[in-house]
Design a protein around this motif. Sequence first.
Motif, short mmCIF file in Angstrom:
data_model
loop_
_atom_site.label_atom_id
_atom_site.label_comp_id
_atom_site.label_asym_id
_atom_site.label_seq_id
_atom_site.Cartn_x
_atom_site.Cartn_y
_atom_site.Cartn_z
N ALA A 28 68.73 76.97 26.09
CA ALA A 28 68.00 76.60 24.87
C ALA A 28 68.92 75.87 23.89
CB ALA A 28 67.42 77.86 24.22
N LEU A 29 70.16 76.33 23.77
CA LEU A 29 71.13 75.64 22.91
C LEU A 29 71.37 74.22 23.39
CD1 LEU A 29 73.97 78.25 22.12
CD2 LEU A 29 72.17 77.42 20.60
N GLU A 30 71.55 74.07 24.68
CA GLU A 30 71.85 72.75 25.25
C GLU A 30 70.67 71.80 25.12
OE1 GLU A 30 72.90 73.88 29.18
OE2 GLU A 30 74.88 74.66 28.63
N GLU A 31 69.46 72.35 25.17
CA GLU A 31 68.24 71.53 25.13
C GLU A 31 67.64 71.46 23.74
OE1 GLU A 31 65.81 73.33 28.14
OE2 GLU A 31 67.38 73.09 29.67
N ASN A 32 68.30 72.05 22.75
CA ASN A 32 67.85 72.01 21.36
C ASN A 32 66.42 72.54 21.20
OD1 ASN A 32 68.21 71.54 18.59
ND2 ASN A 32 67.33 69.49 18.73
N ARG A 33 66.20 73.71 21.75
CA ARG A 33 64.88 74.35 21.66
C ARG A 33 65.08 75.85 21.45
NH1 ARG A 33 64.23 77.31 26.26
NH2 ARG A 33 65.36 76.59 28.14
N LEU A 34 64.00 76.55 21.18
CA LEU A 34 64.07 78.00 21.05
C LEU A 34 64.03 78.64 22.44
CD1 LEU A 34 61.65 78.73 18.06
CD2 LEU A 34 64.15 78.56 18.03
N ARG A 90 69.70 78.48 13.02
CA ARG A 90 70.41 79.11 14.13
C ARG A 90 69.43 79.92 14.99
NH1 ARG A 90 73.19 75.75 12.76
NH2 ARG A 90 75.37 75.80 12.12
N ILE A 91 69.85 80.21 16.20
CA ILE A 91 69.05 80.98 17.14
C ILE A 91 69.46 82.44 17.09
CG2 ILE A 91 68.71 81.45 19.61
CD1 ILE A 91 68.71 78.43 20.06
N GLN A 92 68.47 83.32 17.03
CA GLN A 92 68.71 84.75 17.25
C GLN A 92 67.81 85.14 18.41
OE1 GLN A 92 67.64 87.77 17.55
NE2 GLN A 92 69.30 89.10 16.96
N ALA A 93 68.39 85.41 19.55
CA ALA A 93 67.63 85.72 20.76
C ALA A 93 67.93 87.14 21.21
CB ALA A 93 67.96 84.74 21.87
N VAL A 94 66.93 87.76 21.80
CA VAL A 94 67.01 89.17 22.16
C VAL A 94 67.04 89.33 23.68
CG1 VAL A 94 65.93 91.44 21.92
CG2 VAL A 94 65.75 89.78 20.06
#
Length: 355
Positions: free
Chosen positions: A308-314, A119-123
């Motif tokens: 980033a979610l849509e493009e499957n990247r961080l 999963r992504i955790q973004a700040v």
Amino acid sequence: MTYPYRVIIAGCGAMANTWADYAKERPDTEIVGLVDLYEEAASSFAKRHNLSCPTFTNIGDALEAIDANIVFDVTIPSSHYHIAMTALQAGCHVFGEKPLAESFSDCTDIVQTARSTGRIQAVMQNRRFDPRIRAYRQLISSGTIGQPGYAGADFFIGAHFGGFRDLMDSPLLLDMAIHTFDQARYILGADPVSVYCHEFNPPGSWYKGNAMAICIFEMSDGSVFDYRGSWCTEGVPTSWEANWRVTGEKGTAIWDGHDNIYAEVVNTLALEADGKPSFLQRAERIEAELPVMDKTGHHGCLEEMFAALEENRLPETDCSDNQFSMAMVLASLESARTGQKVRIADLLKTTGEPS
């Protein structure tokens, strides 16, 4: 109708309004729950934003009751670790306000949990998403002033917030300095190596804790970054984006934090015409060019997180990168506590994070 992105907002204070406004603009996103320690705060927030979703006083209860896949963490700093860990382990992505967490070990736990759960955790580092800082960075990264050797930022604001900040031990460093520290990393394209910090609370301060700090960082590109900051300076405030000077081999780049962005570099044609260097070399001024950005600030940063979610990247401000901005904060606090220069890599190693 089922929306691809189903969001729980944790923390229903003033800042959450900006996050909610952005989510409501997206046709693929639905706010499905609100969490706040005070139920009446969540209820009032729901009414203010015309939301019919349920409200909770505990993030765990909300995640059990609602099929969500993103948590917006807009709580106070001391709650970020609990919110992030609970949400990540429940299978949600987390988009959160700064700071990532309040200790090296907590930051590392979040980074490792995000990796292990996929999963992504973004700040939220909204200052990166400003056409002015993008223009300033481009002015420097394009080689206009040559290799940078020094960067300096002045931040002097007399902020009368009231509330939890007035009671924090280190309100400037722990609550605000990460913005300028993250800007320095972004502008230089470098990470911190070491820091010496002196933190203090000057006469006239309305904060309980230290509201001023002077920090000297050694950076991974060989440059030195000097930070002078105050949360309690009355009169002659700087921009909230700070006042910047970066010096390099061939010249100096200036950004006043407002719209004055330029460089002065040695005029090589004048130097050749003169035949030899003068005491003070003649310089030519080069103006920065502002990029066109559809969304800026908080909305720009949130747009990048969703992209980033849509493009499957961080995302640009993923926790794996943002931990180094947070390391600048926590290492500064450690230096101020011990009165010693602190090697940031040594502190990262103590948490098991590779340097």
